[in-house]
Design an enzyme around this catalytic site. Structure first.
Site, PDB file in Angstrom:
ATOM      1  N   MET A  26      35.146 -38.498 -13.595  1.00 44.53           N
ATOM      2  CA  MET A  26      36.555 -38.121 -13.392  1.00 44.53           C
ATOM      3  C   MET A  26      36.788 -37.776 -11.923  1.00 44.53           C
ATOM      4  O   MET A  26      37.753 -37.093 -11.582  1.00 44.53           O
ATOM      5  CB  MET A  26      36.935 -36.944 -14.299  1.00 44.53           C
ATOM      6  N   ASN A  28      36.096 -36.196  -8.016  1.00 45.30           N
ATOM      7  CA  ASN A  28      35.658 -34.940  -7.418  1.00 45.30           C
ATOM      8  C   ASN A  28      34.124 -34.866  -7.455  1.00 45.30           C
ATOM      9  O   ASN A  28      33.528 -33.931  -7.981  1.00 45.30           O
ATOM     10  CB  ASN A  28      36.291 -33.729  -8.123  1.00 45.30           C
ATOM     11  N   HIS A  30      30.168 -34.700  -6.883  1.00 45.82           N
ATOM     12  CA  HIS A  30      29.205 -33.826  -6.219  1.00 45.82           C
ATOM     13  C   HIS A  30      27.832 -34.466  -6.358  1.00 45.82           C
ATOM     14  O   HIS A  30      27.692 -35.558  -6.928  1.00 45.82           O
ATOM     15  CB  HIS A  30      29.246 -32.417  -6.829  1.00 45.82           C
ATOM     16  N   HIS A  33      26.769 -36.132  -9.656  1.00 47.96           N
ATOM     17  CA  HIS A  33      27.245 -37.500  -9.900  1.00 47.96           C
ATOM     18  C   HIS A  33      26.452 -38.504  -9.052  1.00 47.96           C
ATOM     19  O   HIS A  33      26.094 -39.577  -9.516  1.00 47.96           O
ATOM     20  CB  HIS A  33      28.717 -37.647  -9.500  1.00 47.96           C
ATOM     21  N   GLN A  57      41.422 -36.087 -22.962  1.00 40.84           N
ATOM     22  CA  GLN A  57      40.390 -35.100 -23.269  1.00 40.84           C
ATOM     23  C   GLN A  57      40.742 -33.691 -22.784  1.00 40.84           C
ATOM     24  O   GLN A  57      39.881 -32.813 -22.771  1.00 40.84           O
ATOM     25  CB  GLN A  57      39.036 -35.555 -22.726  1.00 40.84           C
ATOM     26  N   ASP A 151      26.556 -32.032 -19.569  1.00 34.17           N
ATOM     27  CA  ASP A 151      27.444 -32.164 -20.730  1.00 34.17           C
ATOM     28  C   ASP A 151      26.592 -32.661 -21.899  1.00 34.17           C
ATOM     29  O   ASP A 151      26.681 -33.806 -22.315  1.00 34.17           O
ATOM     30  CB  ASP A 151      28.585 -33.122 -20.397  1.00 34.17           C
TER      31      ASP A 151
HETATM   32  O1  PAF Z   1      31.856 -36.288 -18.101  1.00 35.92           O
HETATM   33  C1  PAF Z   1      32.944 -36.687 -17.643  1.00 35.92           C
HETATM   34  O2  PAF Z   1      33.192 -36.616 -16.436  1.00 35.92           O
HETATM   35  C2  PAF Z   1      33.979 -37.283 -18.578  1.00 35.92           C
HETATM   36  O3  PAF Z   1      33.984 -36.634 -19.797  1.00 35.92           O
HETATM   37  C3  PAF Z   1      33.840 -38.808 -18.768  1.00 35.92           C
HETATM   38  C4  PAF Z   1      32.517 -39.156 -19.446  1.00 35.92           C
HETATM   39  C5  PAF Z   1      33.919 -39.500 -17.411  1.00 35.92           C
HETATM   40  C6  PAF Z   1      34.968 -39.322 -19.649  1.00 35.92           C
HETATM   41  O4  PAF Z   1      36.218 -39.078 -19.090  1.00 35.92           O
END
Ligand code: PAF
Length: 282
Positions: A26, A28, A30, A33, A57, A151
């Site tokens: 999504m 932003n 860091h 990612h 979401q 997550d």
């Molecule tokens: O983990 C996230 O950043 C979000 O939940 C994802 C997997 C990109 C779905 O929008």
């Protein structure tokens, strides 16, 4: 690095380039990612990252509008990691018609923990991930997608979705990247004030404490130890939603007296108005 906005442009860009290794985000971005992107590069012929803040979401009172959007910096960081393609659809590119079909995960997994406190969250995640997978892998015959273990429940829900729908996507889960004091890297850390930032590692510290107690106090009921951890975090000024010990493979409570199975302790708590989550396998 190519930046594409529409589904058609993405498919044209990917044509003839082999199996994608995909990192959905999504934005932003860091270091957490970016380590997923570096890992993805080793697992595909073309590395694709998506940047899309998925309205589905977020609950109505949550931070969809204020979610940090840092597109230019994200693209520069992705380019520096050797990402090949960025898929950055606008809302109307991904949802040209309202998304009335949704992917409904099984409640035993998706209505507990995060799903209990954020009803509908995993339906929103599964729906967008299914759609992103269709965009990235629909014309490439499958590939690999990389998710972070921060997550933890999301990773498990997505693994289930892939398995239940026989999607041709191999899911890789990567360990959480942490700051030197233990705080799990997260886009939402940006909401913390300087003072809160110094306190933010307390969530992980309590997860470590709880895991240590479970390992050292087999006779004490889990619920009692969890309640103590919640109290300890509350005493530091946090508002915990849960600190809970679960079986790693299905996130159910470990059955009393059953053979020991690999465990994970998961936590979510609010520091001021910022809600942080974290977990620790043990
Ligand atoms: O983990 C996230 O950043 C979000 O939940 C994802 C997997 C990109 C779905 O929008």
């Amino acid at each position: 690095m190519q930046i594409v906005q529409s589904i058609d442009a993405l498919r044209q860009t990917l044509a003839g380039r082999g199996r994608p290794a995909f990192v959905p985000t999504m934005g932003n971005l860091h270091e957490g990612h970016l380590s997923l992107v570096r890992h993805a590069r080793e697992h595909g012929d073309v590395t694709v990252a998506s940047i899309f803040v998925n309205r589905l979401q977020f609950l109505p009172h949550e931070d969809f509008d204020s979610y940090p959007r840092t597109f230019e910096a994200d693209c520069a960081a992705l380019q520096a990691q050797g990402c090949d393609v960025v898929f950055a659809p606008k809302e109307l590119d991904l949802y040209p018609q309202p998304q009335t079909f949704k992917v409904q995960p099984n409640p035993e997994l998706a209505d507990i923990l995060e799903g209990h406190f954020r009803p509908g969250f995993f339906t929103g995640v599964c729906t967008v991930v299914m759609k992103l997978f269709a965009c990235v892998f629909g014309t490439t015959g499958g590939g690999v997608a990389v998710f972070g273990k921060k997550d933890y429940q999301q990773l498990l829900v997505i693994r289930h979705m892939v398995q239940q729908f026989a999607l041709p996507v191999q899911i890789i889960g990567m360990d959480t990247e942490r700051a030197a004091d233990g705080l799990a890297l997260s886009s939402r850390n940006a909401y913390l004030s300087a003072e809160q930032r110094t306190q933010a590692c307390a969530l992980y510290a309590q997860l470590q404490w709880l895991a240590g107690q479970v390992q050292g106090n087999g006779a004490v009921p889990l619920e009692q130890l969890e309640a103590q951890a919640v109290e300890r975090l509350s005493a530091l000024g946090w508002a915990p939603d849960y600190l809970s010990v679960r079986q790693r493979d299905d996130l159910q409570r470990p059955a009393a007296g059953a053979a020991p199975s690999p465990l994970v302790v998961l936590g979510a708590a609010r520091l001021g108005s910022t809600r942080l989550i974290d977990n620790l396998e043990f």
